[in-house]
Design a protein around this motif. Structure first.
Motif, PDB file in Angstrom:
ATOM      1  N   ASP A 129       0.800  -1.228   0.000  1.00  0.00           N
ATOM      2  CA  ASP A 129       0.000   0.000   0.000  1.00  0.00           C
ATOM      3  C   ASP A 129       0.833   1.279   0.000  1.00  0.00           C
ATOM      4  N   ILE A 130       2.131   1.163   0.268  1.00  0.00           N
ATOM      5  CA  ILE A 130       2.963   2.350   0.420  1.00  0.00           C
ATOM      6  C   ILE A 130       3.376   2.906  -0.940  1.00  0.00           C
ATOM      7  N   ARG A 131       3.145   4.217  -1.103  1.00  0.00           N
ATOM      8  CA  ARG A 131       3.603   4.936  -2.296  1.00  0.00           C
ATOM      9  C   ARG A 131       4.729   5.871  -1.906  1.00  0.00           C
ATOM     10  N   VAL A 132       5.512   6.235  -2.872  1.00  0.00           N
ATOM     11  CA  VAL A 132       6.630   7.156  -2.649  1.00  0.00           C
ATOM     12  C   VAL A 132       6.362   8.417  -3.450  1.00  0.00           C
ATOM     13  N   GLU A 133       6.572   9.561  -2.805  1.00  0.00           N
ATOM     14  CA  GLU A 133       6.298  10.841  -3.458  1.00  0.00           C
ATOM     15  C   GLU A 133       7.450  11.802  -3.186  1.00  0.00           C
ATOM     16  N   VAL A 134       7.953  12.422  -4.246  1.00  0.00           N
ATOM     17  CA  VAL A 134       9.008  13.426  -4.080  1.00  0.00           C
ATOM     18  C   VAL A 134       8.377  14.695  -3.533  1.00  0.00           C
ATOM     19  N   ASP A 135       8.933  15.174  -2.429  1.00  0.00           N
ATOM     20  CA  ASP A 135       8.482  16.405  -1.789  1.00  0.00           C
ATOM     21  C   ASP A 135       9.523  17.484  -2.097  1.00  0.00           C
ATOM     22  N   PRO A 136       9.150  18.521  -2.848  1.00  0.00           N
ATOM     23  CA  PRO A 136      10.119  19.568  -3.206  1.00  0.00           C
ATOM     24  C   PRO A 136      10.843  20.168  -1.992  1.00  0.00           C
ATOM     25  N   ASP A 137      10.186  20.192  -0.830  1.00  0.00           N
ATOM     26  CA  ASP A 137      10.815  20.727   0.376  1.00  0.00           C
ATOM     27  C   ASP A 137      11.950  19.837   0.887  1.00  0.00           C
ATOM     28  N   ARG A 138      11.990  18.584   0.417  1.00  0.00           N
ATOM     29  CA  ARG A 138      13.042  17.655   0.849  1.00  0.00           C
ATOM     30  C   ARG A 138      14.202  17.595  -0.141  1.00  0.00           C
ATOM     31  N   LEU A 139      14.097  18.343  -1.215  1.00  0.00           N
ATOM     32  CA  LEU A 139      15.196  18.408  -2.181  1.00  0.00           C
ATOM     33  C   LEU A 139      16.156  19.507  -1.749  1.00  0.00           C
ATOM     34  N   ARG A 140      17.423  19.180  -1.692  1.00  0.00           N
ATOM     35  CA  ARG A 140      18.433  20.157  -1.289  1.00  0.00           C
ATOM     36  C   ARG A 140      18.820  20.997  -2.493  1.00  0.00           C
ATOM     37  N   PRO A 141      19.069  22.296  -2.270  1.00  0.00           N
ATOM     38  CA  PRO A 141      19.521  23.132  -3.389  1.00  0.00           C
ATOM     39  C   PRO A 141      20.862  22.636  -3.941  1.00  0.00           C
ATOM     40  N   ILE A 142      21.715  22.161  -3.044  1.00  0.00           N
ATOM     41  CA  ILE A 142      22.988  21.566  -3.447  1.00  0.00           C
ATOM     42  C   ILE A 142      23.068  20.227  -2.730  1.00  0.00           C
ATOM     43  N   ASP A 143      23.180  19.146  -3.488  1.00  0.00           N
ATOM     44  CA  ASP A 143      23.184  17.811  -2.904  1.00  0.00           C
ATOM     45  C   ASP A 143      24.496  17.111  -3.217  1.00  0.00           C
ATOM     46  N   ALA A 144      25.141  16.624  -2.183  1.00  0.00           N
ATOM     47  CA  ALA A 144      26.340  15.804  -2.391  1.00  0.00           C
ATOM     48  C   ALA A 144      25.830  14.437  -2.818  1.00  0.00           C
ATOM     49  N   ASP A 145      25.658  14.265  -4.134  1.00  0.00           N
ATOM     50  CA  ASP A 145      24.985  13.058  -4.613  1.00  0.00           C
ATOM     51  C   ASP A 145      25.917  11.869  -4.807  1.00  0.00           C
ATOM     52  N   LEU A 146      27.179  12.024  -4.426  1.00  0.00           N
ATOM     53  CA  LEU A 146      28.109  10.900  -4.506  1.00  0.00           C
ATOM     54  C   LEU A 146      29.027  10.979  -3.298  1.00  0.00           C
ATOM     55  N   GLN A 147      28.836  10.076  -2.353  1.00  0.00           N
ATOM     56  CA  GLN A 147      29.659  10.042  -1.143  1.00  0.00           C
ATOM     57  C   GLN A 147      30.238   8.644  -0.996  1.00  0.00           C
ATOM     58  N   VAL A 148      31.446   8.465  -1.483  1.00  0.00           N
ATOM     59  CA  VAL A 148      32.111   7.168  -1.417  1.00  0.00           C
ATOM     60  C   VAL A 148      33.504   7.387  -0.829  1.00  0.00           C
ATOM     61  N   PRO A 149      33.735   6.917   0.391  1.00  0.00           N
ATOM     62  CA  PRO A 149      35.047   7.144   0.999  1.00  0.00           C
ATOM     63  C   PRO A 149      36.096   6.164   0.490  1.00  0.00           C
TER      64      PRO A 149
END
Length: 162
Positions: A95-115
């Motif tokens: 029953d669970i759906r996923v929805e993108v919430d614009p308020d949860r999007l970062r203006p700048i996102d570190a979209d790759l974090q691999v140490p």
């Protein structure tokens, strides 16, 4: 230190806010929609309980003044993979759906974090011991009657008794 997760992590982080929303959905406190930000970001996740072992392990080795180390996990995945894993544990998963919430999007996102933890591993001899899904399983099971003999415990993120 890179992404570490596990029990009692605050709900400002992706995996813990996902777990909180799913728990609230299961208890009919919110509609069956998990609100998310960028699910394509890549994270290298480690169990926080392994962090202590790593640091203790490092403390037993000869330190080099001024040396620095990247400390993190060895398993990389997208934030969507983490969300999918958490949803898969839920009895409400269908029953669970996923929805993108614009308020949860970062203006700048570190979209790759691999140490690169090679230097730390070489210096200390440390190797990961936990399965890669352990942090998600723990986030999920720590706060409910799942696995505790049926006694009610408040969810660590929501305070809701399961």
């Amino acid at each position: 230190m890179f992404t570490h997760t596990g029990p009692r992590r605050g709900d400002v982080f992706a995996e813990s806010t996902f777990a909180k929303q799913i728990a609230m959905i299961e208890h009919n406190h919110i509609p069956p929609v998990v609100k998310v930000g960028n699910l394509q970001s890549l994270r290298t996740v480690a169990d926080v309980r392994g962090r202590r072992a790593r640091l203790l392990h490092a403390g037993h080795r000869q330190s080099t003044a001024g040396a620095y180390y990247n400390i993190g996990g060895t398993h990389s995945c997208t934030v969507k993979d983490i969300l999918d894993t958490l949803i898969s544990f839920s009895p409400c998963k269908a029953d669970i759906r996923v929805e993108v919430d614009p308020d949860r999007l970062r203006p700048i996102d570190a979209d790759l974090q691999v140490p690169n933890i090679a230097k730390f591993q070489t210096h200390t001899g440390w190797k990961p011991r936990s399965p890669t899904t352990r942090p998600c399983v723990t986030c999920w099971t720590i706060g409910g009657s799942r696995g505790n003999g049926g006694g009610p415990l408040p969810h660590p993120l929501t305070g809701i008794h399961t």
